[in-house]
Design an enzyme around this catalytic site. Structure first.
Site, mmCIF file in Angstrom:
data_model
loop_
_atom_site.group_PDB
_atom_site.id
_atom_site.type_symbol
_atom_site.label_atom_id
_atom_site.label_comp_id
_atom_site.label_asym_id
_atom_site.label_seq_id
_atom_site.Cartn_x
_atom_site.Cartn_y
_atom_site.Cartn_z
ATOM 1 N N ASP A 228 40.615 91.210 40.678
ATOM 2 C CA ASP A 228 41.805 90.384 40.842
ATOM 3 C C ASP A 228 41.746 89.840 42.273
ATOM 4 O O ASP A 228 40.999 90.349 43.120
ATOM 5 C CB ASP A 228 43.094 91.184 40.580
ATOM 6 C CG ASP A 228 44.287 90.244 40.346
ATOM 7 O OD1 ASP A 228 44.182 89.046 40.680
ATOM 8 O OD2 ASP A 228 45.322 90.706 39.823
HETATM 9 C C1 BGC Z 1 46.950 87.565 39.793
HETATM 10 C C2 BGC Z 1 45.971 87.177 38.705
HETATM 11 C C3 BGC Z 1 45.534 85.748 38.910
HETATM 12 C C4 BGC Z 1 44.932 85.615 40.288
HETATM 13 C C5 BGC Z 1 44.451 84.215 40.612
HETATM 14 C C6 BGC Z 1 46.416 87.281 41.176
HETATM 15 O O1 BGC Z 1 47.398 87.465 42.141
HETATM 16 O O2 BGC Z 1 47.249 88.935 39.685
HETATM 17 O O3 BGC Z 1 46.548 87.335 37.456
HETATM 18 O O4 BGC Z 1 44.622 85.377 37.919
HETATM 19 O O5 BGC Z 1 45.911 85.964 41.258
HETATM 20 O O6 BGC Z 1 45.528 83.363 40.786
#
Ligand code: BGC
Length: 805
Positions: A228
């Site tokens: 993530d």
């Molecule tokens: C989120 C993800 C997301 C990623 C990219 C993170 O903060 O938890 O779900 O895909 O950011 O935006």
């Protein structure tokens, strides 16, 4: 297969291999310049594309169809529709040059106040897993990959970057992992995104058992794991664990760590090459798909809008209705509530889509031929209502035939980045429900929200529609349901509790800083309500139709081989006057349970569309796993021999047909001998495990919440406030971040501000570094940590003042 990519990687320079395992900026995976392999674009996800105009993580994205969010999609209980939405998203993604869509999210709704529940499907892993699989197939059949997220046990926003989810193995296996397992086994996502949090002490990004032992070795996942955004904890440990790519690219923040680990032998070049080969494989998959499908699909945004409308209508759940709905064609409808003019249709955070169009309820009702008058009733941003607004609402309600009152949660109430602290509607909305219902006994309350709200008022209106966050066509979809153009067919994919304090997970939500104990074990959602006999206000699976459906007798066919596969059939008849759909839910109850088990568990479902008066035979296949529990001692799924009830119904408490079967078991002797099932449980037991029980389930002492220091790279900006030196650094970081946020948001979307501010407060220092794209190098973080003073411990859970001498 991976062999070919390994050979390919062997032909690359060490630098090129190193580059492959880190993102290229925010939204790309590195290509291979020397071989003319372009960078691969990844984009949020999941209910529409959030493709940023540049390499930033905020601001307005390119317009894209905003489909209903996952809670609304889940309420359709319709695999085919979810796959259609996935396919439309896949087409838009391909047209935009996106290689991987960052979704779907399948984390379980452990608690209704979790901030990202709108982005997740259900409190039930079977339902979540099967809908996610349909979504993945839809997207990937269009030649675009998906990223199944957030693996795993990421069930809250508070402390999400550092929290340790302490959960026993059986609960992990039976509740928190199966949605991922089903999606991986059934739909083969190209990538999986690992979660921010820790699970049983280990950061998911470092967790070899999770990322390799379970995901790859047990479930056969052969794709790529990415972090993530900012979740990478220890890059070398991550590579060993099978966390292939850190996202976003950190500008080499971890390079010195990798060099050190290679030098001391704790990391091998082979660990890097293995992950690099998986990136190469992803590039190949994407290139092959592009070649197969073409890079220029026909994207018909009008058709996608119509699909969004259909999905929004099918995601509406008619919770109550005294016959006021559908609206009669004659008569005036008083529409009350700012949400009818400024719709609440999606959640904030990384999934925020810039819609191609946005429907409004008054317009949609007028187009449908309804005569409409409107008054806003409250302020859309705060949910507050002035006495003048309430008086105007009363006055309108008094003179119209039907009042449609649009309430729910304002944007600032739910978002990625923070959890709600209670389930209440804003005070203004509550006041309006009381006032309008008092004036007009034909009041229909419509809810726009991503997750359950307190509904102590539910018996006052004539009808209640849970419309969720229905995307850009939410208003037209809702109008379709209100006017009867569409017969409501949504069903709750989550329970709506009478009182959130009833829920055993509530005691440990969101937990203490850095630790949340899942002491409720399996008793989440209907597993709790139905086992404990504590009714939900609206049960899992509930939803009315303008039609009625009758179930005939259930029939079982048991495979003759002694296998435990069972085929269940039941005839369903539409006994109403309108065409409509019934969602036949199939629950299994272990009657002779060897171990404690929930009262019943969902193991199959089918949505069947029937014309008035028509019948159909619904057939549901139950495999061996449908009857199994996870036996921790033998580390496998076991079926206890004995009787099982198959319960077919319209919700978890509205069972319409049952059948029984006796199955041979395969549980180990020790488990069979113990034989204390759910039905032996003495009345009045606590649903929150006490220390001894929880420790026994964990198979180890309950960990003490980790004291924050000795300060290390994982100290969060908020936690810095515990010391004087920390506060100096905190002030500095907040000032820089504040300026950064202001620049990122300049002229853009203020809706992202609360989430961005929460993200900074909760960011560990190492994530600030990796998200800064090289502006804050990791050595600077290490320097700060040294300045903060190594070795001081803070009392937990509420850190006190420390001397800094
Ligand atoms: C989120 C993800 C997301 C990623 C990219 C993170 O903060 O938890 O779900 O895909 O950011 O935006």
């Amino acid at each position: 297969m991976e062999e070919m990519q390994r050979e390919y990687v062997a032909g690359l320079s060490l630098d090129e291999r190193r580059r492959l395992i880190s993102g290229h900026g925010f939204w790309h995976l590195h290509g291979v310049a020397s071989r003319s392999v372009p960078h691969l674009m990844v984009t949020d996800g999941p209910h529409g594309l959030r493709q940023q105009a540049d390499d930033r993580n905020s601001g307005v994205s390119h317009p894209a169809t905003c489909f209903p969010t996952a809670s609304a999609l889940a309420a359709t209980w319709d695999r085919a529709l979810v796959a259609e939405v996935g396919a439309a998203l896949g087409r838009e993604a391909r047209g935009a040059g996106v290689g991987v869509v960052l979704g779907p999210g399948v984390n379980l709704k452990r608690h209704p106040a979790a901030g990202r529940n709108f982005e997740y499907f259900s409190e039930d892993p079977y339902l979540s897993g099967h809908l996610a699989a349909a979504f993945i197939r839809g997207v990937q059949d269009e030649g675009v990959g998906t990223s199944l997220k957030h693996f795993a046990v990421n069930n809250q926003e508070t402390f999400r970057l550092v929290v340790d989810a302490v959960v026993d193995e059986r609960t992990l296996r039976e509740l928190y992992l199966p949605a991922f397992e089903i999606a991986v086994r059934d739909a083969d996502p190209w990538t999986v995104m690992c979660a921010y949090n820790r699970c049983n002490g280990v950061y998911c990004s470092d967790d070899r058992r999770l990322l390799t032992g379970i995901l790859r070795d047990e479930w056969g996942f052969d794709g790529l794991v990415m972090s993530d955004w900012g979740a990478t904890n220890d890059r070398a440990a991550g590579l060993i664990a099978g966390m292939d790519v850190e996202m976003p690219g950190s500008g080499g923040a971890f390079d010195p760590d990798l060099d050190r680990a290679l030098a001391d032998g704790s990391l091998r070049q082979d660990d890097i090459d293995r992950s690099a080969a998986r990136v190469v494989r992803l590039h190949e998959r994407a290139a092959a798909a592009r070649a197969r499908h073409g890079a220029d699909p026909v994207v018909d945004l009008d058709t996608h809008h119509d699909l969004a409308r259909r999905a929004a209508a099918d995601g509406c759940v008619l919770l109550t209705n005294d016959g006021t709905l559908p609206l009669r064609p004659a008569g005036t409808v008083g529409v009350i509530g700012e949400f009818a003019r400024t719709p609440r249709y999606q959640g904030a955070g990384s999934s925020l889509v810039n819609p191609t169009r946005l429907d409004q309820l008054c317009g949609a009702l007028t187009t449908a031929g309804t005569s409409v008058e409107f008054t806003p009733g409250y302020d859309g941003a705060t949910g507050r209502a002035t006495s003048a607004q309430i008086a105007a609402a009363r006055e309108l309600a008094r003179r119209v035939d039907v009042a449609v009152l649009c309430v729910g949660l304002p944007e600032s109430y739910e978002s990625e980045g923070f959890d709600r602290t209670d389930l209440q509607l804003p005070s203004g909305h509550r006041a309006l429900i009381a006032a309008v219902c008092a004036e007009n006994d034909r009041t229909v309350v419509v809810l726009a929200n991503g997750a359950p709200v307190d509904m102590g008022w539910a018996d006052r209106p004539a009808a209640v529609v849970e419309a969720y966050l229905g995307g850009q066509a939410a208003a037209s979809g809702l109008a379709d349901v209100l006017t009867g153009r569409v017969n409501p067919a949504g069903r709750l994919a989550e329970s709506v509790p009478c009182d959130v304090a009833d829920l055993p997970s509530d005691v440990n939500f969101p937990g203490v800083p850095r630790q949340v104990e899942y002491r409720e074990g399996l008793y989440v959602g209907y597993r709790f309500h139905d086992t404990a006999g504590v009714p939900a206000r609206f049960a899992f699976g509930h939803g009315l139709s303008y039609s009625t459906f009758e179930y005939g007798d259930a029939r079982l066919d048991v495979a003759a081989t002694g296998d435990t596969s069972v085929t269940v059939s039941v005839p369903i008849t539409n006994t109403g006057r309108l065409a409509g759909a019934e969602v036949v839910q199939c629950y299994v109850r272990d009657v002779d349970a060897l171990v404690e088990r929930p009262d019943k568990e969902l193991k199959g479902f089918e949505k069947v569309w029937l014309d008035a008066g028509a019948s159909a035979e619904v057939v549901i296949e139950l495999d061996r796993r449908a009857f199994a529990f996870y036996d921790v001692s033998s580390a496998r799924w076991c079926v206890g021999g004995g009787g099982y009830e198959i319960l077919l119904g319209s919700s978890s408490v509205d069972i319409r047909a049952t059948a029984s079967v006796i199955l041979p078991g395969d549980a180990p002797e020790a488990v069979r001998g113990a034989g204390s099932g759910v039905h032996d449980r003495p009345g009045g037991r606590s649903w929150v495990a006490d220390d001894a029980t929880f420790a026994e389930r964990l198979g180890r002492p309950i960990p003490t919440p980790t004291p924050v220091p000795p300060f290390d790279r994982t100290v969060t900006v908020a936690e810095l406030g515990a010391t004087r030196r920390g506060r100096v650094v905190q002030r500095l970081l907040l000032a820089v971040a504040g300026r950064q946020i202001a620049t990122e948001l300049a002229g853009d979307d203020e809706r992202q501000r609360p989430m961005m501010e929460a993200a900074v407060r909760e960011a560990p220092l190492r994530s600030l570094s990796t998200m800064s794209g090289g502006m804050l190098p990791m050595w600077a973080v290490d320097l700060i940590v040294r300045f903060l003073g190594v070795g001081r411990s803070l009392p937990s859970p509420v850190p006190g003042e420390l001397a800094d001498s």
